[in-house]
Design an enzyme around this catalytic site. Sequence first.
Site, mmCIF file in Angstrom:
data_model
loop_
_atom_site.group_PDB
_atom_site.id
_atom_site.type_symbol
_atom_site.label_atom_id
_atom_site.label_comp_id
_atom_site.label_asym_id
_atom_site.label_seq_id
_atom_site.Cartn_x
_atom_site.Cartn_y
_atom_site.Cartn_z
ATOM 1 N N LEU A 83 -3.392 8.581 -12.096
ATOM 2 C CA LEU A 83 -2.297 9.520 -11.862
ATOM 3 C C LEU A 83 -1.062 8.842 -11.294
ATOM 4 O O LEU A 83 0.057 9.313 -11.468
ATOM 5 C CB LEU A 83 -2.749 10.631 -10.914
ATOM 6 C CG LEU A 83 -3.879 11.541 -11.411
ATOM 7 C CD1 LEU A 83 -4.319 12.484 -10.300
ATOM 8 C CD2 LEU A 83 -3.425 12.327 -12.632
ATOM 9 N N GLY A 109 0.743 3.048 -5.900
ATOM 10 C CA GLY A 109 1.746 2.653 -4.920
ATOM 11 C C GLY A 109 1.275 1.439 -4.153
ATOM 12 O O GLY A 109 0.301 0.781 -4.521
ATOM 13 N N GLY A 110 1.988 1.141 -3.060
ATOM 14 C CA GLY A 110 1.652 -0.034 -2.270
ATOM 15 C C GLY A 110 0.295 0.038 -1.612
ATOM 16 O O GLY A 110 -0.303 -0.984 -1.278
ATOM 17 N N VAL A 113 -4.311 6.252 -7.488
ATOM 18 C CA VAL A 113 -4.848 7.615 -7.488
ATOM 19 C C VAL A 113 -5.350 7.946 -8.891
ATOM 20 O O VAL A 113 -4.626 7.734 -9.880
ATOM 21 C CB VAL A 113 -3.794 8.642 -7.049
ATOM 22 C CG1 VAL A 113 -4.381 10.052 -7.033
ATOM 23 C CG2 VAL A 113 -3.254 8.284 -5.662
ATOM 24 N N ASP A 145 7.857 9.153 4.871
ATOM 25 C CA ASP A 145 8.026 8.693 3.491
ATOM 26 C C ASP A 145 8.379 9.858 2.572
ATOM 27 O O ASP A 145 7.777 10.027 1.510
ATOM 28 C CB ASP A 145 6.760 7.992 3.011
ATOM 29 C CG ASP A 145 7.016 7.086 1.808
ATOM 30 O OD1 ASP A 145 8.191 6.763 1.551
ATOM 31 O OD2 ASP A 145 6.054 6.713 1.118
#
Length: 705
Positions: A382, A385-386, A390, A505
């Site tokens: 999905l 990121g860092g 997912v 964030d």
Amino acid sequence: MLSLQCNLSRHNKPNMVPWSSPATTTASITAIIAILLLLPATTSQAQILKSEEHVYGPFNSSYVYGNLNTIFSVIPSATINQGALQITPDSAGNITYQNNSGRIFYKKPFKLWDDRYAALASFNTSFLINVYRVNNGTPGEGIAFVIAPSESLPPNSYGQYLGLTNAATDGNRTNNLVAVELDTVKQDFDPDDNHIGLNINSVRSNVSVSLSKLGIQISPNGTVFHVIWVDYDGERKVIDVYIADQDDKDAPIVAKPKKPVLSSSLDLKSLVNQESYFGFSASTGITYQLNCVLRWNISITVFPENKSNKDWNAITIGLCVGVPLVLIGIGVLVYLLVKKKKASSSDPQIMGTLKSLPGTPKEFRYQELKKATNNFDAKNKLGQGGYGVVYKGILPNDKLEVAVKMFSRDKMKSTDDFLSELSIINRLRHRHLVRLLGWCHKNGTLLLVYEYMPNGSLDNHIFCKEGSTIETTLSWHLRYKVISGVAYALNYLHNEYDQKVIHRDLKASNIMLDSDFNARLGDFGLARAIENEKTSYAELEGVHGTMGYIAPECFHTGKATRESDVYGFGAVLLEVVCGLRPWTKIEAYQLLIDWVWYLHREKRILEAVDPRLENNYVIEEAERILKLGLACSHPIASERPKMQAIVQIISGSVPVPHVPPFKPSFVWPALDFGIFDSEITATSTSEYSAFNTQSSSGHVGLSHV
């Protein structure tokens, strides 16, 4: 002033035996028993040596190991302050920068060899440091990782002596110390003023390597972080030292270089005490620098406690007599251990955190999640990121779609990320937050399970990315609905939950949409709860978040506040209304916010509305949200509206606060210090330059970490 990127790799543990299958484990244990029965009692002491690991940092109020002073011996003028091990201190407390030396050691000594096994301990240690030039002056003198017989600091060990020796003791065999120095001042015996060296009982390095040719500067102008790995192989009697810059705070930790910068034969048994201390020493001279350690990881061989020959003979006889019972017992034990391992995590840090949570979240079986995601198939990805990846999954028993977040950074960081996110999101309950369903930990794999959001993230619907099945941008009605939902979620975090929570964030890609396009704020990997009566959260890893959404003051304080969250929300408001990223260059402006402010001044602010909406929007609402976005993006934190007021403004019950025609200048230090704690921190000037602002100097006495 602190500005830290404290990610650190967890390294391979020496002589560690990995967990194997039950059949392999049973066979291995049986083989060991057979060897014990056949060998004489005097040789049965040859056990498999194990390792223990110590992970320290970040050194702040949320530190899970309790009182730092019970873990470390701090020998003045060293301090633990401003969230770091300051081997030489800042000027707080009227301590001068010049002619200082200090030491900080792990309080318990390590046993470095054992004659019973004819073995030297192997160890890996890694640490993140920041060596900062105060006011961009000339650096001096250096910092060292030390193996020493005691924690005491030699007198007059400032200047060139790095807290290791002094003029009277330098070179003495009785010093019994080994050090890896990072030297920033050239003495007559040094290759240059920027080198790494292996020191034995002296500050005159036995081996030294210039770092300049590698493009590494120990103490450059500005804030730069270095990761140092010191690996010692007790079997080969070789020490290897690696170093790498860590200057991108948002990227995963840099990989350990393939080749060491320094490698040398080293027989510790002939040089140091059997029981020796690990730690750091540093010094300053006429010139000075701030020598700070931000994180520290040690993995070292552990020798079993002494057993007399009589004890071992008794053990051997007992094994001979009771072999059948032992084998049966081993089989039962292996079965129970495997069953227990499948049932729960064996990581004490993870289990300890879970037990402390109010209402332990559900634990999922790894095989269940593996099957649900089709073995974590890339087709089910999905997002990434860092912190990890997912995946979409389907739990057949519950007929439930889920989103499974797999943490993919190095082991130490993944554990920190996992526990931080789990401890925050587990306690939050709000209709506009993504809901946590449970967790899983198996063989080092860390997973969090969230409810699945069928409409994905907001940015996909605003920007209609290439390769996406979304072809039509989000309507104005749904954009306004999403904005309202995020405002409610953020107000809940800031004011309605029993602890203040800062998301840190906020951006369109972290706003998820359920089947009815209700906003669900997600990705709490950076979120932190702040203590009662506190207004900010500072992390040794420095300014977290995404460029364009980070408030300008964060680059000076290194701290997140509710006001900095509001700034991020303002960036999201402009992003949603304009259909442009915050860092978009448009006309003569480098940032979206500057262009919108220009249109506001020219009384043409509605020209900023996403043209793809084709005038299908409510003029009053669009003008309201654009001006609110500017108000939330005010360069001065204290001038930004609070979340309670923002919710009312969006609903139309309260007017938008006055927005000046010209964007106000960012001023530092701010005139209103009320929103900040007394611990002020700073960051790399290269990061801050993205805002095209100027900061004042005059932060003498503050740690530039």
